[in-house]
Design a protein around this motif. Structure first.
Motif, PDB file in Angstrom:
ATOM      1  N   MET A  37      -0.095  28.906  14.913  1.00  0.00           N
ATOM      2  CA  MET A  37       1.299  29.339  14.852  1.00  0.00           C
ATOM      3  C   MET A  37       1.998  29.159  16.198  1.00  0.00           C
ATOM      4  SD  MET A  37       2.125  30.448  11.832  1.00  0.00           S
ATOM      5  CE  MET A  37       1.491  31.208  10.334  1.00  0.00           C
ATOM      6  N   GLU A  38       3.249  28.688  16.130  1.00  0.00           N
ATOM      7  CA  GLU A  38       4.082  28.553  17.319  1.00  0.00           C
ATOM      8  C   GLU A  38       5.489  29.044  16.987  1.00  0.00           C
ATOM      9  OE1 GLU A  38       2.062  24.546  19.274  1.00  0.00           O
ATOM     10  OE2 GLU A  38       3.759  24.370  17.892  1.00  0.00           O
ATOM     11  N   VAL A  39       6.098  29.726  17.941  1.00  0.00           N
ATOM     12  CA  VAL A  39       7.480  30.176  17.793  1.00  0.00           C
ATOM     13  C   VAL A  39       8.323  29.451  18.833  1.00  0.00           C
ATOM     14  CG1 VAL A  39       9.066  32.133  17.828  1.00  0.00           C
ATOM     15  CG2 VAL A  39       6.731  32.439  16.971  1.00  0.00           C
ATOM     16  N   TRP A  40       9.324  28.724  18.356  1.00  0.00           N
ATOM     17  CA  TRP A  40      10.172  27.917  19.216  1.00  0.00           C
ATOM     18  C   TRP A  40      11.605  28.450  19.201  1.00  0.00           C
ATOM     19  CZ3 TRP A  40       8.142  23.564  21.759  1.00  0.00           C
ATOM     20  CH2 TRP A  40       6.858  23.176  21.366  1.00  0.00           C
ATOM     21  N   GLU A  53       6.516  27.401  13.469  1.00  0.00           N
ATOM     22  CA  GLU A  53       5.777  26.243  12.992  1.00  0.00           C
ATOM     23  C   GLU A  53       4.309  26.619  12.819  1.00  0.00           C
ATOM     24  OE1 GLU A  53       6.335  22.875  15.508  1.00  0.00           O
ATOM     25  OE2 GLU A  53       8.472  22.665  15.020  1.00  0.00           O
ATOM     26  N   CYS A  54       3.713  26.090  11.758  1.00  0.00           N
ATOM     27  CA  CYS A  54       2.281  26.283  11.517  1.00  0.00           C
ATOM     28  C   CYS A  54       1.629  24.906  11.500  1.00  0.00           C
ATOM     29  CB  CYS A  54       2.054  27.004  10.190  1.00  0.00           C
ATOM     30  SG  CYS A  54       0.312  27.273   9.798  1.00  0.00           S
ATOM     31  N   ASP A  55       0.737  24.691  12.442  1.00  0.00           N
ATOM     32  CA  ASP A  55       0.077  23.379  12.588  1.00  0.00           C
ATOM     33  C   ASP A  55       1.107  22.254  12.682  1.00  0.00           C
ATOM     34  OD1 ASP A  55      -2.452  24.545  12.496  1.00  0.00           O
ATOM     35  OD2 ASP A  55      -2.495  24.473  10.299  1.00  0.00           O
ATOM     36  N   GLY A  56       2.206  22.520  13.394  1.00  0.00           N
ATOM     37  CA  GLY A  56       3.214  21.500  13.635  1.00  0.00           C
ATOM     38  C   GLY A  56       4.259  21.353  12.555  1.00  0.00           C
ATOM     39  N   ASN A  57       4.150  22.112  11.465  1.00  0.00           N
ATOM     40  CA  ASN A  57       5.118  22.040  10.377  1.00  0.00           C
ATOM     41  C   ASN A  57       5.996  23.288  10.364  1.00  0.00           C
ATOM     42  OD1 ASN A  57       4.072  19.553   9.226  1.00  0.00           O
ATOM     43  ND2 ASN A  57       2.324  20.775   8.537  1.00  0.00           N
ATOM     44  N   GLU A  58       7.313  23.078  10.290  1.00  0.00           N
ATOM     45  CA  GLU A  58       8.230  24.217  10.269  1.00  0.00           C
ATOM     46  C   GLU A  58       8.067  24.990   8.964  1.00  0.00           C
ATOM     47  OE1 GLU A  58      12.992  24.997   9.871  1.00  0.00           O
ATOM     48  OE2 GLU A  58      12.369  23.412  11.260  1.00  0.00           O
ATOM     49  N   ILE A  59       7.907  26.313   9.083  1.00  0.00           N
ATOM     50  CA  ILE A  59       7.761  27.147   7.894  1.00  0.00           C
ATOM     51  C   ILE A  59       8.832  28.225   7.805  1.00  0.00           C
ATOM     52  CG2 ILE A  59       5.275  26.758   7.698  1.00  0.00           C
ATOM     53  CD1 ILE A  59       4.878  29.497   9.037  1.00  0.00           C
TER      54      ILE A  59
END
Length: 203
Positions: A37-40, A53-59
């Motif tokens: 998980m990443e928060v941009w 994003e989860c594994d590079g895909n926006e969710i």
């Protein structure tokens, strides 16, 4: 492991300080490698948005509107997507509808408080607008009049001007009878399309 580069209380100031850069690129606010998980943060659409994003895909993505809202939204996103709750969050329905029975009482209370505060802000804005544009002032609007104006204003802004509306709400699921937390425009919202304002221009 969870890593927070920009604390929730600092995100609003960060967005103002890096406005030019954020209009072109996303900046990483926080992440958890264990869950991918990443928060941009971005301002690609002219206003700050937090993107998950989860594994590079926006969710998931959500606009933020002021310093208080930025902290509140970031706290919720960090909690939902960067903690063990991420597993539960990802198993929710695709529209991110979250049912009360799946929430703790504290979470429900927090979201209800968010709704109440936002409704008060919108009501105050409607009253201020009417008072400003009226040549005599109009300080005795009934609650029913405010609600009616509010619905028309928001519909026009959303449908005619394409302006993003921030108005979270609890609604009742017609099939299950359960309340769920959602945001404008609501899934079951029905507009009156016979209004000529919203007719498509065929010329």
């Amino acid at each position: 492991m969870q890593r927070i580069d920009v604390e929730s209380s600092e995100i609003w100031d960060y967005s103002l300080e890096h406005e030019d850069e954020l209009s072109k690129n996303q900046h990483l606010m926080a992440e958890n490698d264990d869950y991918g998980m990443e928060v941009w943060l971005t301002m690609a659409n002219g206003s700050p948005e937090l993107i998950v994003e989860c594994d590079g895909n926006e969710i998931y993505r959500e606009d933020i509107f002021n310093e208080k809202d930025a902290k509140r939204t970031a706290d919720r996103i960090y909690d939902d997507y960067l903690s063990i709750k991420a597993i539960e969050t990802m198993t929710d329905s695709e529209d991110k509808t979250v049912y009360i029975e799946d929430e703790s009482e504290d979470e429900y209370d927090d979201e209800q408080m968010l709704i109440d505060e936002r409704e008060e802000e919108i009501d105050a804005a409607v009253r201020d607008l009417v008072n400003i544009v009226s040549d005599t002032g109009c300080y005795n609007l009934t609650d029913e009049a405010v609600d009616d104006l509010k619905e028309h204003f928001l519909e026009y802004m959303h449908r005619k001007l394409g302006i993003s509306i921030y108005r979270p709400m609890y609604l009742e699921d017609a099939d299950t009878g359960e309340d769920y937390f959602t945001e404008y425009p609501y899934d079951d919202m029905v507009f009156e399309d016979d209004n000529p304002i919203y007719k498509q221009d065929k010329n």
